[in-house]
Scaffold this motif. Structure first.
Motif, mmCIF file in Angstrom:
data_model
loop_
_atom_site.group_PDB
_atom_site.id
_atom_site.type_symbol
_atom_site.label_atom_id
_atom_site.label_comp_id
_atom_site.label_asym_id
_atom_site.label_seq_id
_atom_site.Cartn_x
_atom_site.Cartn_y
_atom_site.Cartn_z
ATOM 1 N N PRO A 1 -2.105 3.457 6.818
ATOM 2 C CA PRO A 1 -1.344 3.421 5.574
ATOM 3 C C PRO A 1 -1.155 2.006 5.036
ATOM 4 O O PRO A 1 -1.287 1.028 5.782
ATOM 5 N N SER A 2 -0.848 1.927 3.763
ATOM 6 C CA SER A 2 -0.569 0.654 3.118
ATOM 7 C C SER A 2 0.583 -0.049 3.834
ATOM 8 O O SER A 2 1.575 0.579 4.178
ATOM 9 N N GLY A 3 0.399 -1.326 4.079
ATOM 10 C CA GLY A 3 1.463 -2.107 4.728
ATOM 11 C C GLY A 3 1.437 -2.044 6.243
ATOM 12 O O GLY A 3 2.309 -2.607 6.908
ATOM 13 N N SER A 4 0.436 -1.384 6.813
ATOM 14 C CA SER A 4 0.414 -1.228 8.279
ATOM 15 C C SER A 4 -0.069 -2.478 8.999
ATOM 16 O O SER A 4 0.038 -2.568 10.221
ATOM 17 N N GLY A 5 -0.634 -3.440 8.260
ATOM 18 C CA GLY A 5 -1.027 -4.710 8.880
ATOM 19 C C GLY A 5 -2.531 -4.922 8.973
ATOM 20 O O GLY A 5 -2.987 -5.860 9.625
ATOM 21 N N LYS A 6 -3.314 -4.100 8.285
ATOM 22 C CA LYS A 6 -4.777 -4.183 8.378
ATOM 23 C C LYS A 6 -5.308 -5.511 7.850
ATOM 24 O O LYS A 6 -6.134 -6.166 8.483
ATOM 25 N N SER A 7 -4.833 -5.907 6.666
ATOM 26 C CA SER A 7 -5.301 -7.177 6.096
ATOM 27 C C SER A 7 -4.838 -8.351 6.943
ATOM 28 O O SER A 7 -5.592 -9.306 7.170
ATOM 29 N N THR A 8 -3.617 -8.274 7.414
ATOM 30 C CA THR A 8 -3.085 -9.358 8.252
ATOM 31 C C THR A 8 -3.922 -9.501 9.520
ATOM 32 O O THR A 8 -4.210 -10.616 9.960
ATOM 33 N N LEU A 9 -4.337 -8.388 10.072
ATOM 34 C CA LEU A 9 -5.195 -8.412 11.258
ATOM 35 C C LEU A 9 -6.502 -9.159 10.961
ATOM 36 O O LEU A 9 -6.904 -10.060 11.697
HETATM 37 N N1 LIG Z 1 2.366 -13.549 3.086
HETATM 38 C C1 LIG Z 1 3.234 -12.557 3.352
HETATM 39 N N2 LIG Z 1 4.567 -12.778 3.355
HETATM 40 C C2 LIG Z 1 5.452 -11.804 3.637
HETATM 41 N N3 LIG Z 1 5.093 -10.526 3.941
HETATM 42 C C3 LIG Z 1 3.785 -10.238 3.936
HETATM 43 C C4 LIG Z 1 2.791 -11.228 3.642
HETATM 44 N N4 LIG Z 1 1.572 -10.645 3.716
HETATM 45 C C5 LIG Z 1 1.803 -9.356 4.045
HETATM 46 N N5 LIG Z 1 3.113 -9.112 4.172
HETATM 47 C C6 LIG Z 1 3.721 -7.831 4.567
HETATM 48 O O1 LIG Z 1 3.183 -7.469 5.838
HETATM 49 C C7 LIG Z 1 2.942 -6.073 5.898
HETATM 50 C C8 LIG Z 1 1.492 -5.819 6.233
HETATM 51 O O2 LIG Z 1 0.697 -6.253 5.153
HETATM 52 P P1 LIG Z 1 -0.868 -6.084 5.120
HETATM 53 O O3 LIG Z 1 -1.334 -6.680 3.852
HETATM 54 O O4 LIG Z 1 -1.462 -6.589 6.378
HETATM 55 O O5 LIG Z 1 -0.996 -4.482 5.087
HETATM 56 P P2 LIG Z 1 -2.274 -3.584 4.830
HETATM 57 O O6 LIG Z 1 -2.332 -2.614 5.946
HETATM 58 O O7 LIG Z 1 -3.452 -4.435 4.596
HETATM 59 O O8 LIG Z 1 -1.873 -2.794 3.495
HETATM 60 P P3 LIG Z 1 -2.793 -2.292 2.259
HETATM 61 O O9 LIG Z 1 -3.444 -1.018 2.716
HETATM 62 O O10 LIG Z 1 -1.806 -2.043 1.164
HETATM 63 O O11 LIG Z 1 -3.770 -3.373 1.941
HETATM 64 C C9 LIG Z 1 3.379 -5.504 4.562
HETATM 65 O O12 LIG Z 1 4.666 -4.980 4.682
HETATM 66 C C10 LIG Z 1 3.360 -6.700 3.646
HETATM 67 O O13 LIG Z 1 4.287 -6.564 2.607
#
Ligand SMILES: Nc1ncnc2c1ncn2[C@@H]1O[C@H](COP(=O)(O)OP(=O)(O)OP(=O)(O)O)[C@@H](O)[C@H]1O
Ligand SMILES: [Mg+2]
Length: 249
Positions: A42-50
């Motif tokens: 799901p959105s916000g699960s941390g995929k991009s951060t990973l």
């Molecule tokens: N630079 C940042 N500062 C603060 N919070 C952040 C930052 N980047 C991401 N987040 C938060 O960290 C969490 C994970 O974000 P991330 O972008 O990794 O999710 P995601 O799984 O890639 O979501 P999506 O499917 O929407 O791309 C989210 O709650 C997001 O709001």
């Protein structure tokens, strides 16, 4: 396309916070040489951060990330070296707008890899052909479709001879008719043995090209399995719920 390859990317006990938000929670993940791992959730699960952590666009709070046997350092020359082993393609087409397609692809090899211009051009032409945009090397990014730009972005990453390619939702900003032309290039790359980590909602691609699906929710890896097992027989309630939502539309 093998699970017997040696570990190429290893995340060991990786934690990351954004303020109070624990966005990567004790992540353990091994990607073997030649393996294609699709990350969904799901959105916000941390995929991009990973992905960004693997490329060291984000720092981590604890744990280690190892690329081909070397731990990613905090900074310095060694970091630049290791980082250039990791190619990344983002959702937005982050090409240099004021440079031609050919210059976009040759710039990194010439400046970073110190390859001579003639060699870099020759290799760029090969890669542009491979991604199907070879007739357009003189164009500027704005003169191309989104799908073409994204394929140039893939060629540009490949020109650096990365050991692993990360893709973060590479087709989600594209018009529907351009999605497949990008996925086809990625599937061909997977078949040729490129090690890949792909964040995508394209379940057809996951079924077709992935060796393994990693399902993330709330900063954790909740489940990992072969695509066949994951899609037909998800084990966790989170995965069942997620799949029922995305497969419903
Ligand atoms: N630079 C940042 N500062 C603060 N919070 C952040 C930052 N980047 C991401 N987040 C938060 O960290 C969490 C994970 O974000 P991330 O972008 O990794 O999710 P995601 O799984 O890639 O979501 P999506 O499917 O929407 O791309 C989210 O709650 C997001 O709001
Ligand atoms: Mg994301």
């Amino acid at each position: 396309m093998t699970d017997s390859g040696e570990p190429l990317v290893v995340l060991d006990g990786v934690n990351k916070h954004f303020g109070d938000l624990h966005v990567l929670q004790d992540i353990n993940l091994t990607v073997r040489r030649g393996e294609v791992v699709v990350v969904i959730g799901p959105s916000g699960s941390g995929k991009s951060t990973l992905c960004r952590a693997i490329n060291r666009l984000e720092t981590i709070d604890s744990g280690t990330i190892t690329i081909d046997g070397k731990v990613l350092p905090e900074e310095g020359k060694e970091l630049a070296q290791l980082r250039s082993d990791v190619g990344m393609v983002f959702q937005s087409f982050n090409l240099f707008a004021h440079k031609t397609v050919l210059d976009n692809v040759t710039l990194g090899p010439i400046k970073v890899r110190k390859i001579n211009k003639a060699k870099a051009v020759e290799r760029a032409r090969e890669l542009l052909k491979r991604v199907g945009v070879d007739a357009q090397e003189r164009k500027f990014p704005a003169q191309m479709s989104g799908g073409q730009q994204q394929r140039v972005a893939i060629a540009r990453s490949l020109a650096m001879d990365p050991k692993v390619m990360l893709f973060d939702e590479p087709t989600s900003a594209l018009d529907p008719e351009m999605i497949n032309e990008v996925l086809d290039v990625m599937a061909a790359l997977a078949k040729e043995g490129m090690t890949m980590v792909v964040v995508t909602h394209e379940m057809g691609f996951a079924r077709r090209a992935a060796d393994r699906v990693v399902f993330m929710a709330d900063g954790q890896i909740v489940e990992e399995n072969t695509p066949e097992e994951f899609f037909t027989n998800p084990r966790s309630d989170r995965a069942k719920d997620f799949l029922s939502k995305i497969l419903a539309h």
